[in-house]
Write a protein that holds these residues in place. Structure first.
Motif, PDB file in Angstrom:
ATOM      1  N   GLY A   4       0.788  -1.226   0.000  1.00  0.00           N
ATOM      2  CA  GLY A   4       0.000   0.000   0.000  1.00  0.00           C
ATOM      3  C   GLY A   4       0.818   1.272   0.000  1.00  0.00           C
ATOM      4  N   TYR A   5       2.041   1.253  -0.566  1.00  0.00           N
ATOM      5  CA  TYR A   5       2.881   2.441  -0.611  1.00  0.00           C
ATOM      6  C   TYR A   5       2.378   3.416  -1.675  1.00  0.00           C
ATOM      7  N   GLN A  39       7.200   2.626   4.653  1.00  0.00           N
ATOM      8  CA  GLN A  39       5.875   3.222   4.822  1.00  0.00           C
ATOM      9  C   GLN A  39       4.940   2.201   5.447  1.00  0.00           C
ATOM     10  N   GLY A  40       3.885   2.700   6.063  1.00  0.00           N
ATOM     11  CA  GLY A  40       2.867   1.811   6.604  1.00  0.00           C
ATOM     12  C   GLY A  40       3.300   1.147   7.899  1.00  0.00           C
ATOM     13  N   SER A  41       2.510   0.160   8.302  1.00  0.00           N
ATOM     14  CA  SER A  41       2.710  -0.494   9.591  1.00  0.00           C
ATOM     15  C   SER A  41       3.230  -1.923   9.460  1.00  0.00           C
ATOM     16  N   HIS A  42       3.716  -2.308   8.298  1.00  0.00           N
ATOM     17  CA  HIS A  42       4.213  -3.678   8.138  1.00  0.00           C
ATOM     18  C   HIS A  42       5.539  -3.877   8.856  1.00  0.00           C
ATOM     19  N   THR A  69       6.903   1.058  13.162  1.00  0.00           N
ATOM     20  CA  THR A  69       5.609   1.408  13.748  1.00  0.00           C
ATOM     21  C   THR A  69       5.748   1.771  15.210  1.00  0.00           C
ATOM     22  N   MET A  99      -2.354   5.434  11.976  1.00  0.00           N
ATOM     23  CA  MET A  99      -2.044   4.036  11.661  1.00  0.00           C
ATOM     24  C   MET A  99      -3.135   3.418  10.801  1.00  0.00           C
ATOM     25  N   ASN A 141      -2.632   4.459   7.336  1.00  0.00           N
ATOM     26  CA  ASN A 141      -1.357   3.988   6.772  1.00  0.00           C
ATOM     27  C   ASN A 141      -0.440   5.146   6.392  1.00  0.00           C
ATOM     28  N   LYS A 142      -0.330   6.125   7.289  1.00  0.00           N
ATOM     29  CA  LYS A 142       0.450   7.328   7.021  1.00  0.00           C
ATOM     30  C   LYS A 142       1.833   7.315   7.664  1.00  0.00           C
TER      31      LYS A 142
END
Length: 685
Positions: A178-179, A281-284, A289, A349, A352-353
């Motif tokens: 989701g980048y 990027q994101g929470s992966h 995170t 979160m 996804n920022k």
């Protein structure tokens, strides 16, 4: 002759193209077809990007690979022309794009449908036949190969099209992550930072690390000073401690980013897949995170606690709330200070920022997404500053009005002025760095589009992507702007040291290191605190007596509220305050020795012992005589029959009657928190 002129013009245009690199696709030019599937057609030049938004022929060739079995097995004579019409369209008039006919699409799909099902190939949505014009001609049509008299008369090099940003293959990421980068999906910014050189980044990394250590030490000192004497910092100044704790955590996160370097903020490169290192990027990424949650949560919480601090100062200065009254609202303060940042963190979160910061090594928000920068950083910080400054100015104006309109003794006047200066200096030390951070964010969000266009302009040929259509202004950011931003984000926590710094703090730490810390068991276990009413102290006439009252006592396992018991006592002027005799306490102890209330409601010794020590000589004598004559006989009879409540009533009646005859009667309301802090400030200065 017309066909010969077209061929000559095509050859002239193609000769200006670098055959090994397509260069800038923002200029509409023809280029030779290099796709193996489209060789040998009635045309041999095409243009990029094509109709399916492939920015070069290499990308188009990869997208055509699933159809190779169908073309090799010759399932339809129309499949190959149709595919080449989309992936390598004919290059004709500049700026004019022709589409294959709908019949050609339908025929190719129907002829090869069964074979596609065998090979597991699906017909792409972008190749839906309804998208094409309703005609029945082969491709390319005759009109596509003929020159039009109305065609543009401008040379090919001047006809340009705006293709926007195309994500290079090196910056592509897996779709499930989701980048997004510069509005391009499945794309991420390069790492290390796209704006600065490695030497600049190395200097910035060490600079941020050193500043974070200084801020971490300062805020940790503030918190440890609070732990030495928890009761010393009460409302309205208690929020300073929580504010210091928040920025202590912020400094800790930046220090961890200094140690981790790019291991968390960046994704590793994958040369085998032609992937370069990109920004996380994101929470992966769990570590990224965690750093983001801690940094953003405590950054926002620190700003909210400063607003809470201005609210408590306002309540103490304008409506004259005491420390106990303000402390009753502590639950609301904590709910706002921790709840609002928590809600914002969860929202970011969910959206996804989360973004890695390759400069500092941490993860934060708004580094590449301008909308997140505006709504989740600029808006909350600006709102906190506006509300806090308004409340702060109102409180200082109220204190200044007290100083100007009500006559005070010179000592109290100096204390009040000193306290106002202290509030002002502390607020300036907080507001200046915070306003600098907001200014950096405003400058960054204003110029970031220019910085991004400049970066694309400089790297488009390296990445083989379309160059910007029109570049009116180019600019690169200065590393000093980012250094100032990080410096002010950390320095904003240091003013807490200014507030706790005093002689009393030095004495407490000296006693702690020498092991001579005084432990007041009554103060710590029974919470017996007595303080003068500093509202009366600062607002009284010169030479007038001062009311002192107990904030509450708790003996033999019982406890009362801080404002439940108020013992009014009169002080004589300072000149006569030293004439208290020990004989007064001995005379009164015969009666008051039985006045201590125990669990069964009776009175025992030392109940009013603290009060006796504060009574002046004359007042103590009169109080003793009144209580002796009116209550001693009744004490004996009530003690035999267990009626301690009537004794309490009679004693209070006699005491109040004696106090009411004093010419300087005063009220017994709760002490004012601002003036308590002002008194402590004057005592420890």
């Amino acid at each position: 002759m017309g066909l010969l002129w077209i061929l000559i013009s095509m050859l002239t245009t193609c000769s200006a193209i670098n055959m090994e690199s397509t260069g800038s696709h923002s200029t509409f030019t023809c280029e030779p077809i290099t796709l193996r599937m489209c060789q040998g057609l009635s045309y041999n030049t095409t243009f990029m990007p094509n109709l399916l938004n492939h920015y070069d022929q290499q990308t188009a060739a990869l997208a055509m690979e699933p159809f190779h079995p169908m073309v090799n097995l010759d399932c339809s004579d129309d499949l190959r022309p149709f595919l080449c019409a989309l992936y390598a369209p004919v290059c004709t008039e500049y700026g004019r794009v022709t589409l294959p006919c709908r019949r050609l699409c339908q025929q190719a799909k129907s002829d090869c449908y069964k074979l596609m099902d065998i090979f597991g190939v699906t017909w792409p949505d972008e190749m839906t036949c309804n998208r094409f014009p309703d005609c029945d001609e082969s491709y390319p049509r005759a009109v596509d190969l003929l020159s039009s008299a109305d065609a543009t008369k401008e040379p090919a090099v001047s006809v340009q099209r705006d293709y926007g940003f195309w994500c290079p293959r090196e910056l592509k990421v897996d779709p499930e992550l989701g980048y997004s980068f510069l509005s391009a999906r499945d794309c991420s910014a390069p790492c290390p930072n796209m704006y600065f050189s490695r030497d600049e980044l190395l200097f910035a990394r060490y600079f941020i690390g050193m500043v974070s250590i200084v801020c971490l030490s300062a805020t940790l000192f503030t918190f440890l000073t609070f732990l030495l004497d928890v009761s010393r910092f009460r409302y309205p100044e208690r929020p300073i401690i929580f504010y210091a704790v928040c920025y202590m955590m912020v400094s800790l996160v930046f220090f961890l980013g200094f140690l981790l370097e790019d291991r968390v903020a960046c994704n590793r490169a994958a040369p085998g897949r032609f992937r370069a290192a990109t920004v996380t990027q994101g929470s992966h990424n769990k570590a990224c995170t965690l750093l983001f949650m801690t940094l953003y949560f405590f950054t926002m919480a620190g700003s909210v606690w400063w607003v809470v601090l201005t609210i408590t100062w306002f309540l103490a200065a304008v409506p004259k709330w005491g420390s106990e009254a303000i402390e009753k609202k502590a639950l609301l303060f904590h709910a706002a200070a921790w709840g609002v940042p928590g809600a914002l963190t969860v929202a970011l979160m969910a959206l996804n920022k989360v973004e890695g910061d390759s400069v500092s090594g941490v993860c934060f928000v708004g580094l590449y997404d301008l909308s997140a920068l505006r709504w989740f950083l600029l808006a909350p910080l600006a709102l906190d500053v506006a509300v806090g400054v308004a409340l702060l100015l109102a409180g200082i104006a109220a204190l200044n009005r007290v100083r100007m309109e009500i006559p005070l003794e010179k000592e109290n006047q100096d204390k009040l002025v000193k306290f106002m200066i202290r509030i002002g200096v502390f607020s300036i030390l907080y507001l200046v760095p915070l306003l600098a951070v907001i200014g950096c964010y405003l400058y960054e969000q204003s110029y970031r589009p220019i910085w991004e266009i400049t970066w694309v302009q400089e790297r488009c040929r390296e990445y083989h992507i379309p160059c910007p259509f029109k570049v009116e202004q180019t600019s690169r950011p200065n590393i000093s702007l980012f250094l100032i931003k990080y410096l002010m984000m950390l320095v904003v926590g240091i003013p807490s040291v200014f507030w706790v710094g005093s002689k009393k703090t030095c004495f407490e730490w000296a006693s702690f290191f020498h092991g001579h810390r005084r432990k007041d068991t009554v103060h710590e276990s029974r919470q017996v605190l007595q303080e003068p009413d500093f509202t009366q102290l600062l607002l009284r006439e010169p030479g007038a007596p001062v009311v002192r009252k107990s904030r509450g006592t708790s003996t033999q396992g019982t406890s009362t509220h801080a404002s439940s018991t108020h013992l009014a006592m009169l002080d004589e002027p300072a000149s006569s305050s030293t004439s208290r005799a020990g004989s007064v306490r001995s005379k009164a102890s015969s009666f008051h020795g039985s006045q201590h209330r125990s669990r069964d409601g009776r009175y025992t010794a030392s109940s009013f012992r603290a009060a006796e020590e504060r009574l002046p000589h004359g007042s103590m004598q009169r109080l003793h005589e009144q209580l002796q004559h009116s209550s001693t006989n009744r004490l004996e009879s009530q003690s035999r029959h267990g009626g301690s409540q009537r004794l309490d009533s009679q004693s209070r009646h006699s005491s109040v009657r004696d106090l009411s005859s004093t010419p300087q009667a005063v009220q017994s309301g709760p002490g004012n928190g601002i003036h308590r802090v002002a008194e402590e400030d004057g005592a420890t200065a």
